[in-house]
Scaffold this active site. Structure first.
Site, PDB file in Angstrom:
ATOM      1  N   LYS A 131      34.199  42.881  43.425  1.00  0.00           N
ATOM      2  CA  LYS A 131      35.296  43.042  42.470  1.00  0.00           C
ATOM      3  C   LYS A 131      36.595  43.439  43.171  1.00  0.00           C
ATOM      4  CE  LYS A 131      32.526  43.791  38.388  1.00  0.00           C
ATOM      5  NZ  LYS A 131      31.619  44.771  37.799  1.00  0.00           N
ATOM      6  N   LYS A 211      26.350  29.853  37.484  1.00  0.00           N
ATOM      7  CA  LYS A 211      25.766  30.583  36.377  1.00  0.00           C
ATOM      8  C   LYS A 211      26.695  30.564  35.175  1.00  0.00           C
ATOM      9  CE  LYS A 211      23.937  35.222  35.676  1.00  0.00           C
ATOM     10  NZ  LYS A 211      23.899  36.582  36.196  1.00  0.00           N
ATOM     11  N   LYS A 214      30.451  34.883  31.049  1.00  0.00           N
ATOM     12  CA  LYS A 214      31.461  35.164  30.038  1.00  0.00           C
ATOM     13  C   LYS A 214      32.883  34.929  30.534  1.00  0.00           C
ATOM     14  CE  LYS A 214      29.319  39.076  28.959  1.00  0.00           C
ATOM     15  NZ  LYS A 214      28.754  40.272  28.335  1.00  0.00           N
TER      16      LYS A 214
END
Ligand code: TRP
Length: 350
Positions: A131, A211, A214
């Site tokens: 991140k 994958k 969201k």
């Protein structure tokens, strides 16, 4: 993950006749999609139906703040996630459903635990590094402390089992380390939480990348109508070798085929394989069958979702009751932990 010599089934509480506790959480970053459903939610439902388990499911809204500063989005997403737990079939009478922020005791535990967590370990966490690399302009301390709050989530209700994907195993390892350090320093108290293997289903994204996620805009959402689903499915990436209808393809490298394997019958899979490799069918033919099977699979979910959404204030009611139950259990843990750490003397009697 290594299995621990301490079997959580044999922890003190379980010996005292309490059911092993299962806990899992989902961040409120967006709508729930087919990947969440096949990879996690269905397993949660099965677990929640077992009489020999006590289940806690929560929305990790505080964790959401580490990457999503949009308050309105969080406000919208939270009840939506609760509705999806309920529509999938989790019974709020049997399981405790709550938001992280509605249990302030979890944040208290977070502080206690942060004293048991070396900063060096936090800096090494793969999800922190990932991140930080993706958003170099927003490396907030919440991102660094993420695993400590997650340990508080898990150890607050003294969970034994945590059904999560492999990407969460490092976090779980951190929670076990914290539990172990606490137990060594202050006496045996926390069970060492174990990961619970999930279906292992990893639904690929419609853009052909790894994958369904969201934040990647490559999802089929659980509340999409059949029409909306078809609009996303029809242009979805397939084997790039199939430039035209006449080019044969290879199902083994096609993301759409992978999704088929989770929702279609043996017979249909054979039909797709044969048709794809010989160019007997086109990608749209293959996708039509997939579309029908996904629509059928989600029909019951969607009907329940519609009914529950029509009950104004229902998700909120479930969350208020869940918070009440969760606070009781987690509050007990925190008071005991404070006591053992020497910071409980003047707390009063709340
Ligand atoms: N980190 C998890 C995720 O991103 C969400 C989460 C937060 C969680 N706290 C948890 C999962 C505790 C299981 C247990 O998916």
């Amino acid at each position: 993950m290594k299995t621990e010599s301490t079997n959580p089934e044999a922890s003190r509480e379980v010996e005292a006749g309490k059911k092993p506790v299962v806990l899992s959480g989902i961040r409120a970053t967006g709508r729930m999609h087919l990947g969440n459903y096949l990879g996690a939610m269905r397993d949660f439902v099965t677990l929640s139906e077992r009489d020999d388990r006590e289940c806690f499911f929560f929305v990790a809204d505080l964790h959401t703040l580490t990457t999503l500063p949009d308050a309105d989005q969080i406000r919208r997403n939270v009840p939506e996630i609760v509705l999806s737990y309920l529509a999938a079939g989790i019974d709020p009478e049997r399981s405790t459903i709550y938001t992280q922020s509605s249990v302030p005791e979890t944040s208290e535990l977070f502080w206690l635990f942060s004293n048991l967590m070396p900063v060096g370990e936090l800096l090494k966490s793969p999800s922190y590094k990932e991140k930080a690399q993706m958003h170099p302009d927003n490396i907030n301390a919440g991102l660094l402390n993420y695993p400590v709050l997650m340990a508080a989530d898990i150890l607050g209700p003294r969970a034994h089992f945590v059904p999560v994907g492999e990407d969460q195993y490092t976090h779980l390892e951190n929670a076990r380390d914290i539990a172990r350090r606490f137990n060594n320093r202050y006496g045996d108290f926390f069970p060492l939480p174990q990961p619970l293997q999930q279906s292992g289903i990893r639904v690929p994204g419609l853009d052909g990348t790894g994958k369904m996620g969201k934040s990647d805009g490559n999802t089929l959402d659980l509340v999409d109508t059949p029409d909306e689903m078809w609009k996303k499915l029809a242009p979805a990436v397939t084997d790039p070798a199939r430039k035209t209808r006449k080019d044969p393809g290879n199902p083994d490298i096609c993301n759409i085929y992978t999704i088929h394997t989770y929702v279609s019958t043996e017979e249909e899979l054979n039909w797709v394989r044969e048709g794809c490799t010989t160019a007997g069918i086109g990608c749209l033919d293959c996708k039509k069958t997939l579309h029908k099977n996904i629509s059928d699979l989600l029909a019951e979910y969607q009907e329940r979702h519609r009914d529950l959404s029509a009950r104004k204030g229902y998700a909120e009611e479930v969350l208020r009751e869940g918070a009440r139950r969760a606070r009781k259990v987690i509050g007990e843990t925190v008071r005991e932990a404070q006591d053992r750490m020497g910071v409980a003397a003047y707390r009063g009697s709340s």
